[in-house]
Scaffold this active site. Structure first.
Site, PDB file in Angstrom:
ATOM      1  N   MET A   1      12.636  61.471  18.498  1.00  0.00           N
ATOM      2  CA  MET A   1      13.469  60.593  19.567  1.00  0.00           C
ATOM      3  C   MET A   1      13.226  61.105  20.270  1.00  0.00           C
ATOM      4  SD  MET A   1      16.139  60.658  17.147  1.00  0.00           S
ATOM      5  CE  MET A   1      16.916  61.840  17.222  1.00  0.00           C
TER       6      MET A   1
ATOM      7  N   VAL B   1      12.302  77.209  17.389  1.00  0.00           N
ATOM      8  CA  VAL B   1      12.172  77.778  18.316  1.00  0.00           C
ATOM      9  C   VAL B   1      13.537  78.405  19.139  1.00  0.00           C
ATOM     10  CG1 VAL B   1      10.441  77.746  20.783  1.00  0.00           C
ATOM     11  CG2 VAL B   1       9.814  77.297  18.653  1.00  0.00           C
TER      12      VAL B   1
ATOM     13  N   ALA C   1      13.321  62.992  24.515  1.00  0.00           N
ATOM     14  CA  ALA C   1      14.296  64.657  25.309  1.00  0.00           C
ATOM     15  C   ALA C   1      13.146  65.510  24.645  1.00  0.00           C
ATOM     16  CB  ALA C   1      15.302  64.449  24.292  1.00  0.00           C
TER      17      ALA C   1
ATOM     18  N   GLN D   1      18.760  55.968  11.904  1.00  0.00           N
ATOM     19  CA  GLN D   1      19.874  57.831  11.246  1.00  0.00           C
ATOM     20  C   GLN D   1      21.314  58.273  12.419  1.00  0.00           C
ATOM     21  OE1 GLN D   1      16.146  59.572  12.518  1.00  0.00           O
ATOM     22  NE2 GLN D   1      17.379  61.070  13.067  1.00  0.00           N
TER      23      GLN D   1
ATOM     24  N   LYS E   1      14.228  73.667  11.904  1.00  0.00           N
ATOM     25  CA  LYS E   1      15.391  73.891  12.860  1.00  0.00           C
ATOM     26  C   LYS E   1      16.029  72.998  11.791  1.00  0.00           C
ATOM     27  CE  LYS E   1      18.975  73.389  16.211  1.00  0.00           C
ATOM     28  NZ  LYS E   1      18.838  71.711  15.544  1.00  0.00           N
ATOM     29  N   ASP E   2      15.834  71.982  11.588  1.00  0.00           N
ATOM     30  CA  ASP E   2      16.052  70.973  10.880  1.00  0.00           C
ATOM     31  C   ASP E   2      16.037  71.188   9.427  1.00  0.00           C
ATOM     32  OD1 ASP E   2      17.666  69.191  13.249  1.00  0.00           O
ATOM     33  OD2 ASP E   2      15.396  68.971  13.639  1.00  0.00           O
TER      34      ASP E   2
ATOM     35  N   HIS F   1      11.463  68.943  24.320  1.00  0.00           N
ATOM     36  CA  HIS F   1      11.833  70.680  24.447  1.00  0.00           C
ATOM     37  C   HIS F   1      11.357  71.834  24.275  1.00  0.00           C
ATOM     38  CE1 HIS F   1      12.950  71.406  20.990  1.00  0.00           C
ATOM     39  NE2 HIS F   1      14.211  70.173  21.133  1.00  0.00           N
TER      40      HIS F   1
ATOM     41  N   HIS G   1       9.325  71.112  20.279  1.00  0.00           N
ATOM     42  CA  HIS G   1       8.759  69.803  20.302  1.00  0.00           C
ATOM     43  C   HIS G   1       6.844  70.850  21.041  1.00  0.00           C
ATOM     44  CE1 HIS G   1      12.450  67.520  20.726  1.00  0.00           C
ATOM     45  NE2 HIS G   1      11.972  67.314  19.430  1.00  0.00           N
TER      46      HIS G   1
HETATM   47  O1  PAF Z   1      13.850  65.599  14.000  1.00  0.00           O
HETATM   48  C1  PAF Z   1      14.063  63.906  14.403  1.00  0.00           C
HETATM   49  O2  PAF Z   1      13.550  64.233  15.725  1.00  0.00           O
HETATM   50  C2  PAF Z   1      14.164  62.862  13.854  1.00  0.00           C
HETATM   51  O3  PAF Z   1      15.044  62.828  12.675  1.00  0.00           O
HETATM   52  C3  PAF Z   1      12.805  62.398  13.003  1.00  0.00           C
HETATM   53  C4  PAF Z   1      12.343  63.073  11.854  1.00  0.00           C
HETATM   54  C5  PAF Z   1      11.877  61.746  14.498  1.00  0.00           C
HETATM   55  C6  PAF Z   1      13.023  60.990  12.511  1.00  0.00           C
HETATM   56  O4  PAF Z   1      13.671  59.693  13.768  1.00  0.00           O
END
Ligand code: PAF
Length: 284
Positions: A31, A178, A33, A62, A151-152, A35, A38
Site C-alpha cells: 500500500m 524484517v 510507504a 480494507q 509479519k501479517d 521500507h 518491502h
Molecule cells: O499488506 C498490505 O500491505 C495490504 O494488506 C495488501 C496485501 C497490499 C492488500 O492491500
C-alpha cells in the site's frame, strides 16, 4: 529501470511482452510507504523470478470508518526510488477508480471464520477488503509467484487459503519478518511512532521472546508471560494468542504454533508474531 503503470492497460501491455518472452513474473503487493521489509520481499522475488512487479495501492476497502486511511503515509517518490534501487521492473500504482471502476465491488471475497477473529474482531470487514483487492491484483498482474511477509500472519494465512480454496494459479511465497536491530518489526505504521512510543513499542518483540522461552512450560505459560510483559510495559493489549499454523485456530496443546500479539502504543496499533514450538506443559 523501473517503469510506472498507472492504468490496467499499461500493466497489461508490459505483462503481455513478458508472457511472449516466457519470463517468470513475481508480484509484491503493497500500500506504498515502502521500507526495508518491502525491499526484502522484492529481493526474494528477484532471486527467483525474471520480472518483478510491485503494486502500490492504498486500498480503501480494507479500512473501516475511523481507521487511518486518511492519514496513512503516502511517499510515492521515495517508493519509486526504492523500486529503482531494488531493480523492480514495473511499479503498478493505480488510483481507486482504476481498481474499482464502477465503485465499491458488490461481490467480494468472504474471508470466512478466520476473518472474524484476532485482527478481524478488532477490524470488522478488514480481511474481506484485503482478499478482494488481492484477488483483483492477482487477476490483473497474473504472476507466477506472489511474495508476502510473515509479519501479517493472519493476512498471509488467509491469502494462502484463498489461493487453495479458489484454485488461483499462483504460488504464495512467505518471507520472514524484517526487524530493526533492536527487534521492532518493520511496518509502514512505525512512521507514526514518536520517540517515546518507539521505545514502548519494543515491548512487543521483547514480550514475544519471553513467550518463546516460556513455551517450554506449555501454551498457557507462553501466553501468560507474553501478556504480563506487555501489561508491565504500559502498552494497551488488544490480544495475545497462540494459533495453529495450519488452521489458524486458537491452539491450547503442544506442537508448532504462531504466537500473535496486537497492542496500542500511544495512538498507533501494532501487530507482531513469532513462530515457535510449544511443549506439553502442566496446564496445556
Ligand atoms: O499488506 C498490505 O500491505 C495490504 O494488506 C495488501 C496485501 C497490499 C492488500 O492491500
Amino acid at each position: 529501470m523501473t517503469a510506472v503503470a498507472r492504468t490496467r492497460a499499461d500493466l497489461a501491455s508490459a505483462r503481455g511482452q513478458w508472457a511472449a518472452s516466457g519470463d517468470s513474473v513475481a508480484v509484491v503487493m503493497t500500500m506504498g510507504a515502502l521500507h526495508a521489509g518491502h525491499a526484502e520481499l522484492i529481493r526474494r522475488a528477484r532471486e527467483h523470478d525474471d520480472r518483478v512487479i510491485v503494486t502500490d495501492f492504498l486500498n480503501p476497502l480494507q479500512f473501516a470508518p475511523g481507521e487511518d486511511l486518511d492519514k496513512y503515509p503516502r511517499t510515492f517518490t521515495a517508493d519509486l526510488e526504492l523500486c529503482r534501487t531494488e531493480g523492480v521492473d514495473l511499479l503498478f500504482a493505480p488510483g481507486p477508480s482504476e481498481v474499482y471502476p464502477v465503485g465499491d465491488p458488490v461481490v467480494r471475497v468472504a474471508a470466512g471464520p478466520i476473518g472474524d477473529v484476532l485482527e478481524g474482531e478488532s477490524r470488522p470487514g478488514h480481511f474481506d477488503g484485503v482478499l478482494t483487492v488481492v484477488g483483483k491484483l492477482l487477476n490483473l498482474t497474473t504472476p507466477h509467484r506472489a511474495y508476502f511477509g510473515q509479519k501479517d500472519a493472519q493476512q498471509l494465512w488467509l491469502i494462502s487459503q484463498m489461493v487453495r480454496d479458489l484454485d488461483v494459479g499462483v504460488e504464495i511465497v512467505e518471507v520472514p519478518t524484517v526487524r530493526d536491530p533492536d527487534g521492532l518489526a518493520l511496518s509502514s505504521r512505525n512512521i507514526y511512532l514518536v520517540d517515546a512510543d518507539r521505545m514502548q513499542a519494543l515491548a512487543l518483540h521483547a514480550a514475544l521472546e519471553l513467550g518463546v522461552s516460556a513455551a517450554s512450560g506449555g501454551s498457557t505459560a507462553a501466553v501468560e508471560s507474553t501478556r504480563a510483559h506487555l501489561a508491565e510495559s504500559g502498552v494497551k493489549v488488544d490480544y495475545v494468542s497462540l494459533v495453529d499454523p495450519q488452521s489458524f485456530d486458537l491452539m491450547q496443546g503442544s506442537g508448532p504454533a504462531i504466537l500473535v500479539v496486537a497492542a496500542h502504543v500511544g495512538s498507533t496499533r501494532l501487530i507482531d508474531n513469532v513462530r515457535l514450538h510449544v511443549s506439553a506443559g502442566k496446564r496445556g
